[in-house]
Design an enzyme around this catalytic site. Structure first.
Site, PDB file in Angstrom:
ATOM      1  N   ASP A   1      -8.888   3.585  -2.614  1.00 47.01           N
ATOM      2  CA  ASP A   1      -9.894   3.991  -1.621  1.00 47.01           C
ATOM      3  C   ASP A   1     -11.152   4.574  -2.250  1.00 47.01           C
ATOM      4  O   ASP A   1     -11.351   5.786  -2.282  1.00 47.01           O
ATOM      5  CB  ASP A   1      -9.277   5.004  -0.660  1.00 47.01           C
ATOM      6  CG  ASP A   1      -8.133   4.396   0.140  1.00 47.01           C
ATOM      7  OD1 ASP A   1      -8.032   3.146   0.195  1.00 47.01           O
ATOM      8  OD2 ASP A   1      -7.345   5.161   0.702  1.00 47.01           O
TER       9      ASP A   1
ATOM     10  N   ASP B   1       0.858  -1.187   0.000  1.00 47.52           N
ATOM     11  CA  ASP B   1       0.000   0.000   0.000  1.00 47.52           C
ATOM     12  C   ASP B   1       0.899   1.243   0.000  1.00 47.52           C
ATOM     13  O   ASP B   1       2.118   1.135   0.166  1.00 47.52           O
ATOM     14  CB  ASP B   1      -0.864  -0.054   1.277  1.00 47.52           C
ATOM     15  CG  ASP B   1      -1.911   1.038   1.336  1.00 47.52           C
ATOM     16  OD1 ASP B   1      -2.249   1.609   0.291  1.00 47.52           O
ATOM     17  OD2 ASP B   1      -2.392   1.317   2.460  1.00 47.52           O
TER      18      ASP B   1
ATOM     19  N   GLU C   1       2.732   5.069  -3.861  1.00 47.33           N
ATOM     20  CA  GLU C   1       2.716   6.055  -4.981  1.00 47.33           C
ATOM     21  C   GLU C   1       4.019   6.837  -5.080  1.00 47.33           C
ATOM     22  O   GLU C   1       4.359   7.202  -6.213  1.00 47.33           O
ATOM     23  CB  GLU C   1       1.519   7.007  -4.805  1.00 47.33           C
ATOM     24  CG  GLU C   1       0.181   6.340  -5.032  1.00 47.33           C
ATOM     25  CD  GLU C   1      -0.206   5.374  -3.909  1.00 47.33           C
ATOM     26  OE1 GLU C   1       0.224   5.617  -2.758  1.00 47.33           O
ATOM     27  OE2 GLU C   1      -0.893   4.383  -4.177  1.00 47.33           O
TER      28      GLU C   1
HETATM   29  O1  MIG Z   1      -3.808   5.925   4.773  1.00 44.88           O
HETATM   30  O2  MIG Z   1      -3.611   0.626   5.666  1.00 44.88           O
HETATM   31  O3  MIG Z   1      -5.815   2.114   0.301  1.00 44.88           O
HETATM   32  O4  MIG Z   1      -6.762  -0.158   1.592  1.00 44.88           O
HETATM   33  O5  MIG Z   1      -6.786  -0.142   4.408  1.00 44.88           O
HETATM   34  C1  MIG Z   1      -4.592   4.793   4.600  1.00 44.88           C
HETATM   35  C2  MIG Z   1      -4.769   1.377   5.808  1.00 44.88           C
HETATM   36  C3  MIG Z   1      -3.714   3.610   4.346  1.00 44.88           C
HETATM   37  C4  MIG Z   1      -4.920   2.937   2.362  1.00 44.88           C
HETATM   38  C5  MIG Z   1      -5.339   1.735   1.564  1.00 44.88           C
HETATM   39  C6  MIG Z   1      -6.376   0.968   2.335  1.00 44.88           C
HETATM   40  C7  MIG Z   1      -5.802   0.543   3.673  1.00 44.88           C
HETATM   41  C8  MIG Z   1      -5.356   1.770   4.459  1.00 44.88           C
HETATM   42  N1  MIG Z   1      -4.383   2.526   3.667  1.00 44.88           N
END
Ligand code: MIG
Length: 800
Positions: A485, A407, A410
């Protein structure tokens, strides 16, 4: 900074006259009087690469997107010239390059029709601030031209009239038309006059695409640095364009384990251990199939990657084993930010080995994410990737985690403008040192790649499983992905549908959305309708931010639970069908979902369709996208289709009303199809498959279907231990013939097929198998609709 293509003649520079031409095998170089060089590489008869240098000096030729396994070679390459042009001819294309100004136009070699032509063509602006150029390309749009692709853009399928930006961005609660979001896939396909071509702009800088938005008859693309470097890919079938793009940027390096195509349950977060166990136990209690359970960031100790919270997960190895015994694969999240903490070994090691990204003048790139202040590994350095891969040893080899979810790659940074690294951050870029301007869009891809290397190494002899949020072209070689998200709204169900189709058209088929929506809370009806869509997405996972209430299949009352179970069961029955579609994707690059335009570009009705899509080769699905619906109008593509629920045959080529109460949805099967099905299992491998069901949909005429199977995991299939069955169906008024051809050395556990006949227009009077008449008592004939026969048959002949 130039944000539009308006003719700012003041700043724009152009190639001048060609003074020399040189041919070096398949690389043709055209040099202009002002030093501009165009290099055309003929990669295949249908693929030309165009690369421009404004100074006569090209950069080191390096790309993260192009795979070394890409096919090369052509049947014909001829270069001729007339007064005005150089003319490159292959067996598929004719490309003219104007001697006056380097503008190109490309024609179909067979019928000589114009496919694509430069307007201004290549032009550029020098960048005083960064050095190099802002590189630009403009082409004329042909009458009636449509555009598709570009990765995860949350917009209607047809991109015509719109402008887009590519810059991987953490986009919590994005919406329709939010741009850019997580992924950068600078590839589009175009379609006009029934012919399709594609353009892949392999430039990782912030880039832009304009599809007849600013000027009605102009399509353009440009980037804030790097080279004008693009691949022109000719069809004329759009499916060939997508296949060729996927060949160029890579297919998945291996088949996914079959369980990864099962249902996954996720939430931010399931903890402590007792909560995880409650959730998994409930799946088994309620008999809702599920293969994977996720641990989001709270499983870690203070969000430190590769650690476990002792309080919540005192003995992860035991827990993971117990879950595995119950058929659940444990998947954990891993983010790129490494907490600044001298007592944390991953941090210390990264520091000692000099693996963290630095700012231009030397300080580390410091950014706040979940653990607080962090440093970030430079995943564009191969040594860092290897280090990262090795960090997975304990998680995977010892604890038994089966998949890793990347995650925030980016990369996302909190509380700063731009939500990411500043531009001056330095990267190795595999030995081509550069700033974040160039590396930003591949950072997530290289993280997922490093994670993949770790999973591959430590899962061996099983197959790796990785999920990523950010991606650049080519990332599909290493990992699956989800659309980030989203929000629990009806419009987002539609957006999820568009994004999954678009990703599939962009070479990246292993994709799904957070079913039910990540932000906010769906009601039961929305959740059920989203599950109905989700079972047709290659990656099928419910996920939610967890702070708005529960989002498990049972969270909305028993009526909804029953609908959800029913559809997840269909997913499990269709696993061999989906696995076969995945095999065709991994083997040939054929997308698993096909938007209608990709399925039938010759039918102009398909050019603006959004909701309907083909799942695999033979199933047409269309989600219900609004509340209180008892059906919907949808476009049925040309041909005859069986209603999945009623076996009623409909003739396509028109929009039609289709009934679909909440426990149903519009699903159709193409006539002539043979659909393989497994029994319902609570998880992959729960049951030994002792019979394969073949749903045969009668057609007057011919159709062929395939079933691919292997050991469901491991690498034996690469050594030929797979089973590929091709079924050729031939239907006549009073006969049905099915021929089977089998290849591969894998021996399936089942010995028999249960052939289930749909729409057979006659009563069976005689059955022959391999030319021998079979007495009915040996067939376990059940009415006229099902018969059981040995899987080794070559020809089944049913007669009236
Ligand atoms: O700032 O890990 O897209 O799937 O549950 C949020 C927590 C960070 C974003 C991801 C989401 C995940 C969440 N993450």
């Amino acid at each position: 900074m130039i944000l539009n293509t308006e003719l700012e003649y003041k700043g724009n520079l152009f190639p001048s006259k060609i003074v020399s031409y040189e041919k070096n095998l398949n690389v043709l170089s055209f040099t202009c009087t002002n030093g501009v060089v165009l290099q055309v590489t003929v990669r295949r008869d249908s693929i030309l690469r165009f690369r421009f240098s404004t100074t006569g000096i090209f950069e080191n030729d390096f790309s993260y997107a192009i795979t070394k396994y890409a096919s090369r070679g052509y049947n014909k390459l001829e270069v001729t010239e007339d007064d005005a042009n150089y003319i490159i001819t292959t067996s598929k294309l004719i490309c003219r390059i104007s001697k006056l100004d380097l503008r190109t136009s490309i024609y179909d070699a067979k019928d000589k029709s114009l496919i694509c032509e430069d307007e201004l063509g290549f032009h550029w602006e020098e960048s005083y601030e960064h050095g190099g150029d802002v590189v630009k390309m403009s082409k004329t749009s042909q009458p009636g031209e449509s555009y598709y692709g570009l990765g995860d853009k949350p917009v209607d399928n047809n991109l015509k009239g719109k402008r887009f930006e590519n810059w991987a961005t953490d986009s919590y609660a994005y919406g329709r038309d939010t741009d850019p979001i997580y992924k950068t896939i600078p590839f589009y396909t175009a379609l006009h006059n029934k012919k399709s071509y594609g353009i892949f702009f392999d430039n990782t800088f912030r880039s832009f695409f304009d599809f007849s938005h600013e000027r009605r008859n102009i399509t353009s693309f440009w980037a804030q640095g790097g080279e004008m470097n693009y691949y022109f890919i000719y069809g004329p079938e759009m499916s060939d364009v997508v296949v060729n793009y996927t060949d160029l940027t890579g297919k998945p390096h291996e088949m996914p384990a079959l369980w990864t195509l099962g249902y996954h349950q996720c939430k931010w977060s399931y903890y402590p251990e007792s909560n995880v166990k409650e959730v998994t136990a409930k799946f088994r209690d309620l008999k809702i199939p599920c293969d994977a359970i996720y641990l989001d960031i709270d499983y870690m100790e203070g969000f430190r990657c590769f650690t476990w919270s002792e309080e919540y997960f005192p003995n992860p190895k035991r827990m993971v084993k117990e879950l595995a015994d119950d058929g659940f694969k444990t998947i954990v999240i891993i983010d790129p930010g490494i907490k600044i903490d001298m007592d944390y070994s991953v941090f210390r090691e990264g520091l000692e080995k000099d693996y963290f990204c630095k700012r231009a003048d030397g300080p580390y790139m410091k950014g706040k994410v979940w653990p607080g202040e962090c440093y970030f590994p430079d995943f564009t350095n191969p040594e860092v990737r290897e280090w990262w891969a090795n960090l997975f040893q304990e998680l995977v080899e010892d604890i038994g985690v089966k998949g890793v979810w990347n995650d925030m790659n980016e990369p996302a940074v909190m509380d700063v403008p731009g939500k990411t690294f500043p531009n001056d951050v330095r990267h190795d870029y595999d030995g081509n040192q550069c700033s974040h301007r160039k590396a930003h869009n591949v950072y997530g891809m290289q993280m997922a790649r490093a994670t993949y290397q770790g999973l591959k190494k430590f899962s061996y002899p099983k197959r790796p499983f990785v999920i990523t949020r950010a991606a650049y072209s080519g990332t599909q070689r290493y990992t699956s992905s989800w659309t980030g998200d989203n929000i629990a709204t009806w419009d987002h169900l539609t957006i999820a549908n568009l994004q999954a189709q678009r990703m599939c058209m962009s070479g990246f088929s292993f994709i799904g959305s957070d079913i039910g929506g990540f932000a906010e809370q769906p009601n039961g009806e929305l959740y059920a309708r989203w599950i109905q869509l989700g079972i047709f997405h290659p990656f099928c996972r419910t996920h939610s931010s967890g702070d708005h209430g529960d989002q498990e299949p049972w969270a909305f009352g028993t009526a909804i639970t029953d609908v959800v179970r029913k559809f997840i069961e269909i997913r499990y029955q269709l696993l061999p069908y989906l696995y076969t579609a995945f095999w065709r994707y991994a083997e040939e690059g054929i997308p698993i979902l096909k938007s209608l335009v990709l399925y039938d570009q010759h039918d102009p009705h398909t050019h603006y369709r959004n909701d309907e899509f083909i799942f695999g080769e033979k199933i047409l699905a269309c989600p219900i996208t609004g509340p209180n619906q008892t059906g919907r109008r949808m476009y049925i593509p040309i041909g005859k289709w069986y209603n999945f629920w009623s076996d009623e045959v409909v003739e396509g080529g028109t929009e039609q009303w289709v009934d679909a109460d909440l426990d149903s949805m519009p699903i159709f099967v193409k006539e002539g199809a043979i659909i393989p099905k497994y029994p319902i299992q609570q998880y992959v491998g729960e049951k030994t498959i002792d019979e394969l069901t073949l749903d045969v949909y009668y057609k007057e005429g011919k159709e062929s279907s395939e079933v691919y199977e292997d050991a469901t995991d491991g690498y034996d299939y690469i050594k030929g231990r797979y089973s590929l069955r091709t079924f050729k169906l031939l239907g006549k008024k009073k006969e049905l013939i099915i021929q089977q051809h089998k290849s591969g050395k894998f021996i399936t556990t089942y010995k028999t097929f249960k052939v289930s006949l749909h729409g057979l227009p006659f009563k069976i009077k005689e059955v022959e198998i391999d030319n021998v008449v079979i007495p009915f008592k040996d067939l376990k004939l059940n009415g006229d609709n099902t018969l059981v026969l040995n899987k080794e048959f070559n020809e089944l002949h049913l007669m009236a």
